[in-house]
Design a protein around this motif. Sequence first.
Motif, mmCIF file in Angstrom:
data_model
loop_
_atom_site.group_PDB
_atom_site.id
_atom_site.type_symbol
_atom_site.label_atom_id
_atom_site.label_comp_id
_atom_site.label_asym_id
_atom_site.label_seq_id
_atom_site.Cartn_x
_atom_site.Cartn_y
_atom_site.Cartn_z
ATOM 1 N N TYR A 128 1.104 10.148 -9.305
ATOM 2 C CA TYR A 128 0.421 11.217 -8.594
ATOM 3 C C TYR A 128 0.301 12.459 -9.470
ATOM 4 O O TYR A 128 -0.749 13.123 -9.495
ATOM 5 C CB TYR A 128 1.164 11.564 -7.303
ATOM 6 C CG TYR A 128 0.416 12.548 -6.452
ATOM 7 C CD1 TYR A 128 -0.549 12.115 -5.554
ATOM 8 C CD2 TYR A 128 0.641 13.917 -6.565
ATOM 9 C CE1 TYR A 128 -1.270 13.015 -4.783
ATOM 10 C CE2 TYR A 128 -0.068 14.823 -5.809
ATOM 11 C CZ TYR A 128 -1.029 14.363 -4.918
ATOM 12 O OH TYR A 128 -1.730 15.271 -4.172
ATOM 13 N N VAL A 129 1.360 12.773 -10.187
ATOM 14 C CA VAL A 129 1.321 13.924 -11.105
ATOM 15 C C VAL A 129 0.260 13.701 -12.177
ATOM 16 O O VAL A 129 -0.526 14.604 -12.500
ATOM 17 C CB VAL A 129 2.705 14.159 -11.739
ATOM 18 C CG1 VAL A 129 2.630 15.235 -12.815
ATOM 19 C CG2 VAL A 129 3.728 14.543 -10.667
ATOM 20 N N ALA A 130 0.211 12.473 -12.737
ATOM 21 C CA ALA A 130 -0.790 12.169 -13.762
ATOM 22 C C ALA A 130 -2.203 12.292 -13.196
ATOM 23 O O ALA A 130 -3.104 12.840 -13.850
ATOM 24 C CB ALA A 130 -0.559 10.763 -14.305
ATOM 25 N N TRP A 143 -0.351 13.819 -1.664
ATOM 26 C CA TRP A 143 0.934 13.177 -1.970
ATOM 27 C C TRP A 143 1.692 12.807 -0.692
ATOM 28 O O TRP A 143 2.466 11.844 -0.684
ATOM 29 C CB TRP A 143 1.798 14.090 -2.841
ATOM 30 C CG TRP A 143 2.212 15.373 -2.190
ATOM 31 C CD1 TRP A 143 1.513 16.546 -2.164
ATOM 32 C CD2 TRP A 143 3.420 15.620 -1.463
ATOM 33 N NE1 TRP A 143 2.201 17.505 -1.464
ATOM 34 C CE2 TRP A 143 3.385 16.973 -1.027
ATOM 35 C CE3 TRP A 143 4.529 14.837 -1.125
ATOM 36 C CZ2 TRP A 143 4.401 17.546 -0.287
ATOM 37 C CZ3 TRP A 143 5.556 15.398 -0.388
ATOM 38 C CH2 TRP A 143 5.488 16.741 0.012
ATOM 39 N N MET A 144 1.450 13.552 0.396
ATOM 40 C CA MET A 144 2.140 13.256 1.651
ATOM 41 C C MET A 144 1.655 11.968 2.302
ATOM 42 O O MET A 144 2.272 11.452 3.232
ATOM 43 C CB MET A 144 1.966 14.432 2.631
ATOM 44 C CG MET A 144 2.683 15.694 2.174
ATOM 45 S SD MET A 144 2.588 17.049 3.381
ATOM 46 C CE MET A 144 0.900 17.589 3.130
ATOM 47 N N LEU A 145 0.518 11.442 1.817
ATOM 48 C CA LEU A 145 -0.050 10.218 2.371
ATOM 49 C C LEU A 145 0.260 8.995 1.518
ATOM 50 O O LEU A 145 -0.187 7.895 1.843
ATOM 51 C CB LEU A 145 -1.575 10.355 2.498
ATOM 52 C CG LEU A 145 -2.091 11.572 3.273
ATOM 53 C CD1 LEU A 145 -3.607 11.607 3.224
ATOM 54 C CD2 LEU A 145 -1.594 11.523 4.705
ATOM 55 N N TYR A 146 1.003 9.178 0.433
ATOM 56 C CA TYR A 146 1.236 8.072 -0.508
ATOM 57 C C TYR A 146 1.795 6.844 0.191
ATOM 58 O O TYR A 146 1.381 5.724 -0.062
ATOM 59 C CB TYR A 146 2.181 8.540 -1.610
ATOM 60 C CG TYR A 146 2.278 7.594 -2.784
ATOM 61 C CD1 TYR A 146 1.566 7.826 -3.960
ATOM 62 C CD2 TYR A 146 3.078 6.457 -2.735
ATOM 63 C CE1 TYR A 146 1.651 6.979 -5.042
ATOM 64 C CE2 TYR A 146 3.158 5.592 -3.807
ATOM 65 C CZ TYR A 146 2.449 5.848 -4.956
ATOM 66 O OH TYR A 146 2.528 4.988 -6.037
ATOM 67 N N GLN A 147 2.743 7.035 1.097
ATOM 68 C CA GLN A 147 3.320 5.936 1.848
ATOM 69 C C GLN A 147 2.825 5.908 3.289
ATOM 70 O O GLN A 147 3.336 5.143 4.098
ATOM 71 C CB GLN A 147 4.851 6.036 1.853
ATOM 72 C CG GLN A 147 5.483 5.762 0.494
ATOM 73 C CD GLN A 147 5.281 4.328 0.053
ATOM 74 O OE1 GLN A 147 4.283 4.025 -0.589
ATOM 75 N NE2 GLN A 147 6.197 3.454 0.392
ATOM 76 N N ILE A 180 -7.531 9.809 -4.155
ATOM 77 C CA ILE A 180 -6.411 10.355 -4.943
ATOM 78 C C ILE A 180 -5.179 9.474 -4.795
ATOM 79 O O ILE A 180 -4.498 9.150 -5.783
ATOM 80 C CB ILE A 180 -6.107 11.804 -4.501
ATOM 81 C CG1 ILE A 180 -7.245 12.738 -4.920
ATOM 82 C CG2 ILE A 180 -4.792 12.289 -5.113
ATOM 83 C CD1 ILE A 180 -7.158 14.125 -4.292
ATOM 84 N N VAL A 181 -4.883 9.064 -3.565
ATOM 85 C CA VAL A 181 -3.734 8.183 -3.335
ATOM 86 C C VAL A 181 -3.926 6.846 -4.047
ATOM 87 O O VAL A 181 -3.010 6.339 -4.704
ATOM 88 C CB VAL A 181 -3.518 7.965 -1.823
ATOM 89 C CG1 VAL A 181 -2.488 6.873 -1.575
ATOM 90 C CG2 VAL A 181 -3.069 9.263 -1.167
#
Length: 482
Positions: A198-200, A381-385, A131-132
């Motif tokens: 991420y929303v997309a 989403w919390m793992l994006y960075q 997902i990321v």
Amino acid sequence: MDRLQPLLLGADAPPMEGRSPARFGGKSIGFVASIALTVNNISGAGMLSFPQMFQRAGLLPSLAALALVCVLSTLFATMLSDTIARVPGNTGFSRRIEFSDLFHRFIGPRTALLTQAVFYLNLLSQNLAAIVACAQMFDSFAGSFYPGATYAVRVSPSPVSLVSWEPSACKGPHSVSMGRCVPFADEGDGAMLVSAGYVATTLVLAPLGLMTLEENMAQQKVSFVALFTLTAQFLFTFATSSSGHDVPWVGEPWIDAVGVVIFNFAFCVTVPSWLNEKAPSVSVNRVFWTATVTSTLLYAAVGYLGARAFADAPENMLSMLLSPRVGLPTRLCATLFGVLIVGLGVPIFCVMMRYNLVNGGLCGEPWAHVWSSAVPFGTAWMLYQGNVMLKLLAYSGIVLNGFIDFLMPGLVTLVSLGAAHRILQAAAGEAPHAPVQPLPARLLPHYRNIILGMDACLAVLLPLGFWLQLQSDRAADADGLT
């Protein structure tokens, strides 16, 4: 088979049908769709790590590892199918038997609970990373072609704010040219944000995870066609961009090939759910051998031509294919690859997590949707960075992958085969019955010894592969600092 039932089921084995009013798919997945699903589960984003493997390990070790693991993984998959067919009354796969149900049937509830936990954590770790990656590809594409066109809401550190990104924000001599620029990297590793990409990703993929495996077959066929179409474009790019870099016959360290290959053929977890929804006429052996041989050929072509094309092939060739070092068509295809290949694998794992939770009796379908879909899409989403966390997920995936895709299928096959062997030998001195025929008839008397040999081989290869991956990542981190 009736004589086997008391031994195989045990007094405490729960019925597998009717435990929940959950919605499952019907038995309609045909041969082509079965090939598509299996190839997609094998030949996804992992094949883009093969160019670097060919450069490091060399041509002969890479091809030998591909051939060996192709055979081993196919045999494990067919043997697991054979074990599922040994469940009383399930010779034609008419009963609903998911991955952990099999261990409950043959070994016991504690082992089943362990496999449930490992199965879930394994697929969850892979889904979070996918997902990321898909979200970053959406953002990278938008920012590369329309500077400043991708945005994110930065949640932390405070204050909450709206930020934009474009490739010029990347720093360092190799970040943009090598495609190693992660969107919003300038916000810092500790930043937590929700990006437009991420929303997309969530809007496109999350609804598919609420469907059945059968209902996802149309998307899997699209992904299958896209895999070959996009790979053909990548191979054309490799051939026309070739730097003439020579691939050594035997590289150093050549043993690296073993670890890379073995973890790219881990697809046993998908087998039970497919068996439950495949059409009765579809041959297990034909599907698996066709899919694994096809994937092996794709791996070999991408690995060899990619290794010749760029002398500095990165660990994930997709980063190179998204960079300015290649033309616009290739960059478009790389983005589509991220969405149609990497992305469309996410809902399949969501479905399989849900099936196992419901059919294993751990929760009803509403809660299963929460654990299989809401948790990965609600937390990724919390793992994006979170580069460190993503690396930990990758390592946990390697450990869990080896355990759940290779060691446990071998164990349950041995247990089921041992039970059948003892009863049939006592009754008539016959060789163990094999409903799926994973081996030629002349090898069936040696069925158990062959599995023992395969398990012993993997008991050495899996820890070795993990150690080599650790060494490779350390070397890559050292290169990044220089």
